[in-house]
Design an enzyme around this catalytic site. Structure first.
Site, PDB file in Angstrom:
ATOM      1  N   ASP A  31     -52.764  45.173 -25.691  1.00  0.00           N
ATOM      2  CA  ASP A  31     -53.666  46.157 -25.256  1.00  0.00           C
ATOM      3  C   ASP A  31     -54.230  45.786 -23.974  1.00  0.00           C
ATOM      4  O   ASP A  31     -53.726  44.863 -23.282  1.00  0.00           O
ATOM      5  CB  ASP A  31     -54.961  45.672 -26.085  1.00  0.00           C
ATOM      6  CG  ASP A  31     -55.942  46.839 -26.283  1.00  0.00           C
ATOM      7  OD1 ASP A  31     -55.944  47.904 -25.594  1.00  0.00           O
ATOM      8  OD2 ASP A  31     -56.775  46.697 -27.177  1.00  0.00           O
TER       9      ASP A  31
ATOM     10  N   ASP B 258     -57.894  55.822 -28.872  1.00  0.00           N
ATOM     11  CA  ASP B 258     -58.993  55.134 -29.697  1.00  0.00           C
ATOM     12  C   ASP B 258     -59.743  56.120 -30.583  1.00  0.00           C
ATOM     13  O   ASP B 258     -60.610  55.737 -31.528  1.00  0.00           O
ATOM     14  CB  ASP B 258     -59.975  54.479 -28.822  1.00  0.00           C
ATOM     15  CG  ASP B 258     -59.521  53.007 -28.563  1.00  0.00           C
ATOM     16  OD1 ASP B 258     -58.673  52.598 -29.251  1.00  0.00           O
ATOM     17  OD2 ASP B 258     -60.156  52.354 -27.641  1.00  0.00           O
TER      18      ASP B 258
HETATM   19  C1  DGJ Z   1     -59.139  48.806 -27.811  1.00  0.00           C
HETATM   20  C2  DGJ Z   1     -57.828  49.370 -28.882  1.00  0.00           C
HETATM   21  O1  DGJ Z   1     -57.588  50.594 -28.293  1.00  0.00           O
HETATM   22  C3  DGJ Z   1     -58.424  49.032 -30.177  1.00  0.00           C
HETATM   23  O2  DGJ Z   1     -57.719  49.699 -31.181  1.00  0.00           O
HETATM   24  C4  DGJ Z   1     -58.899  47.496 -30.355  1.00  0.00           C
HETATM   25  O3  DGJ Z   1     -57.563  46.907 -30.489  1.00  0.00           O
HETATM   26  C5  DGJ Z   1     -59.856  47.408 -29.105  1.00  0.00           C
HETATM   27  N1  DGJ Z   1     -59.331  47.444 -28.030  1.00  0.00           N
HETATM   28  C6  DGJ Z   1     -60.111  45.846 -29.455  1.00  0.00           C
HETATM   29  O4  DGJ Z   1     -60.744  45.240 -28.637  1.00  0.00           O
END
Ligand code: DGJ
Length: 741
Positions: free
Chosen positions: A478, A548
């Site tokens: 991430d 997201d």
């Molecule tokens: C952002 C990501 O896109 C989410 O799927 C998740 O992993 C969160 N961060 C966790 O902090």
């Protein structure tokens, strides 16, 4: 695939379907001739050069009132000639002069394609899959060698370009601008298409007419960004998805970029793509080399979808690489939307146990498992299990998950740190910051200075410790904020313009090290969803979390836009809970599944919270995906109805040999007493008979009927739902399976 007319000094790249031509001008500079549908390889093409006497023009040679770089179409324009358009190259010497003139020295034709050191790039597996032309240019005044590289692919209608600079002189040179590609098209009668948006609504399709001046997209955030994708397409006004000319320009890079179309006042169009010159400079010392990222140019006369299919074929097979490239991707379940930071091992085992019961193959533990990470204010940088949550650590948990019969995956955010972490307390100087000045945070976190090898090494050591001891088959990488106040205390003043690029090179280097050490590890890239969803990441991570926003209706647009460049095999798409966490919408579980099938499929919810009926649907979905995933990942993808243009979204995946297809049709809002609808399909065989099967219909038809008259869509919108099938409702989606008999 590459011919050279030695007499006229014309270079012709040609794979039987596309041609790219340029020549050496009398002055030694390169002029562009043509890029598009294939031209006869034996032709003479110098008459394509257009020039005329025009007032208020600056000419190259005294006594000549015709030859001006302002009007000549150029191949790799440099600043400091009579060309007033934006250049591809600008360098500055110790004397302060920014004038540059690169002249032709010679060429070399190479079988296949060379790798780009430290950078992601398309590749060949066999030498005759591509041919590469390297043109050697030189600025004699500065003793700077510039090598322009062009690779044309045998089976894909694409040309990959990059540029290498070697300082053979005795003094430092500053490269202020070095685009990966530039092309001067002879007319500007195009529309540009870009993929733009924001967090949770990435890669929306935006089309605009070209007018004199600039059109373009860029990033100066350090990541390729949610806001604009490193891609630009050109289409004729009458180009559709299935017909007409389309050009696509995609940068294989994950950092700051610029994609720009400049129309001059004579309707000549200059397109360029590369590292964003804003905030960039590279100090090239004597003997040093600098290589630009790779740009990929695609041409299709079969519309925008034709262009996308070329990108998909190239990126799926000759950009993505490694153990997982051609493998069936595991159906995964991720705990983030279900638990956020709030869980202990027992909860996770229940969560995974139910997933196993449904046939899910990989459990991914997201954020919150390490350090003091109970919220987003602390812990980043401390990649050691939180023993209060996980008494047996990651080793213990991964073993328990494997004992359930599933694989285990783990979330990392390697490039970031919270100030409240042991790592930061030990290394407060490891973040990107100008000493003495304040630095902004994003989600309470700070960016580690990945331009420094010791920083990357320190992160690698922690990751290695876990990956070598625990049973980890997958990582989600991430990156939840962009870079601000870019500065590295490890570099001198003259090298500060290099930090953004060096940062990305550090990210690539860490990926490369992990891949070498753990070749069977599946990496999924993520940046708050799709903030770094680009061709560069695809070289290291064969799949990426698209957004997201996991709502099925929002995803119609996001996945549709993403498909302009990126293949389905790399689009992480999951079924999440209702009401949806991001938009609060309730959609049928079938619709959520149907939309998520078109990617690397998974779940993002606690299955223990579903009722028995829903669990049965989940089991069927997992089975359906497992049965079809190979075909979904490798098929040709056709966009049929755009969610950006109406109430329906439809797409089709067809086996390249036309033997089968899968069609997904989603009606966003329910309609009353609507029209009868047919949906013309693509990619089938005209004379082949097919069986069409969906939840409600079953019939046979020939390919020509399905492609001309179209697939008959069931209409449940008459306002008299008498069969109780539930067909008249919002957010309804259906899958049609089309198989040759
Ligand atoms: C952002 C990501 O896109 C989410 O799927 C998740 O992993 C969160 N961060 C966790 O902090």
């Amino acid at each position: 695939m590459i011919t050279v007319n030695e007499k006229e000094k014309v270079f012709h790249l040609n794979n039987g379907r596309i041609s790219y031509l340029f020549y050496v001008m009398e002055s030694g500079q390169l002029g562009h001739l043509y890029f598009g549908k294939v031209l006869n390889p034996g032709g003479s093409y110098l008459h394509m050069v257009e020039k005329a006497h025009r007032p208020m023009t600056t000419y190259i040679n005294e006594g000549d009132l015709y030859t001006s770089y302002e009007h000549l179409r150029q191949e790799y324009p440099c600043y400091g000639t009579s060309d007033y358009r934006y250049p591809a190259l600008e360098i500055q010497g110790g004397d302060g002069s920014r004038i540059c003139r690169i002249e032709y020295q010679g060429y070399e034709i190479i079988k296949g394609k060379k790798p780009l050191s430290g950078l992601p790039a398309t590749y060949t597996e066999e030498e005759d899959e591509a041919a590469t032309l390297e043109i050697r240019m030189k600025d004699a005044w500065r003793n700077l060698e510039v090598i322009l590289s062009y690779s044309i692919f045998r089976d894909v209608d694409a040309i990959a370009r990059s540029v290498k600079f070697v300082n053979n002189g005795k003094e430092d040179l500053m490269i202020n601008r070095a685009m990966s590609m530039s092309v001067d098209m002879p007319d500007a009668d195009y529309q540009s298409l870009q993929l733009s948006g924001a967090w949770a609504r990435e890669r929306a399709v935006k089309v605009r007419d070209l007018e004199p001046g600039f059109t373009g997209v860029s990033s100066m955030r350090g990541n390729s960004s949610h806001q604009h994708n490193p891609f630009l397409a050109l289409k004729r006004k009458n180009t559709t998805e299935s017909s007409g000319e389309a050009y696509g320009f995609s940068l294989v890079y994950s950092g700051n970029f610029l994609a720009q179309a400049e129309v001059d006042n004579y309707q000549v169009l200059r397109v360029m793509l590369g590292i964003n010159p804003f905030g960039f400079s590279w100090n090239l010392e004597p003997g040093e080399t600098f290589v630009t990222p790779e740009a990929v140019m695609v041409y299709s006369d079969e519309g925008l979808n034709g262009m996308s299919i070329q990108f998909h074929r190239l990126y799926r097979k000759r950009l993505a690489r490694g153990f997982w490239r051609d493998k069936e991707r595991p159906v995964l379940i991720n705990n983030w939307e279900a638990t956020q930071f709030d869980y202990v091992e027992e909860d996770l085992l229940k969560f995974a146990g139910k997933a196993k019961e449904c046939g899910i193959e990989l459990f991914v533990l997201d954020d919150g498992w390490f350090g003091e990470r109970n919220d987003d204010k602390r812990g980043l940088g401390d990649w050691k299990a939180n023993r209060e949550k996980l008494p047996g650590g990651i080793e213990g948990l991964s073993e328990k998950i494997e004992a359930l019969g599933m694989k285990f995956g783990l979330w990392f955010e390697p490039e970031m740190v919270n100030k409240d972490s042991d790592f930061f307390r030990q290394h407060p100087d490891y973040i990107i910051q100008t000493p003495g000045r304040s630095v902004s945070h994003g989600r309470n976190q700070f960016v580690l200075d990945f331009s420094r090898k010791e920083v990357v090494d320190a992160v690698y050591e922690q990751m290695y410790e876990l990956l070598s001891k625990a049973k980890i088959s997958y990582i989600k990488w991430d990156m939840n904020r962009s870079i601000s106040e870019c500065y590295s205390s490890a570099y001198p003043a003259k090298r500060q313009g290099e930090i953004f690029h060096r940062y990305i090179l550090g990210v690539y280097a860490l990926h490369e090290r992990l891949i070498k050490e753990f070749p069977e590890l599946l990496i999924e890239s993520c940046s708050s969803g799709g903030g770094r969803f680009d061709a560069g990441m695809l070289y290291y991570a064969p799949q990426g979390w698209v957004s997201d926003d996991s709502d099925a209706v929002e995803r119609l647009k996001i996945q549709y836009g993403t498909s302009f460049v990126y293949p389905l095999s790399c689009m992480g798409a999951h079924v999440s809970a209702c009401p949806n966490e991001q938009v609060g919408r309730r959609t049928p579980i079938e619709t959520r599944g149907n939309v998520a099938y078109t990617g690397a499929f998974g779940y993002e919810l606690d299955l223990n919270k579903l009722n028995n009926e829903e669990i049965e649907v989940v089991k069927e979905q997992v089975e359906f995906y497992r049965k079809n995933r190979k075909f979904i990942a490798a098929g040709d993808f056709y966009r049929l109805l755009s969610p950006f243009e109406g109430n329906f979204a439809a797409w089709e995946i067809a086996e390249p040999d036309g033997s089968r297809a899968l069609v997904t049709v989603t009606r966003i809002l329910s309609e009353i007493n609507g029209a009868y609808r047919r949906l013309p399909l693509r990619g089938l065989l005209k004379n082949r008979k097919y069986h069409i099967q969906s939840k409600y219909i079953s019939y046979d038809a020939y390919g020509d009927e399905l492609m001309q008259f179209g697939l008959m869509l069931e209409d449940k919108s008459s306002g008299q739902v008498i069969d109780g099938s539930g067909g008249c409702q919002d957010f309804l989606s259906l899958i049609y399976e089309i198989s040759a008999k």
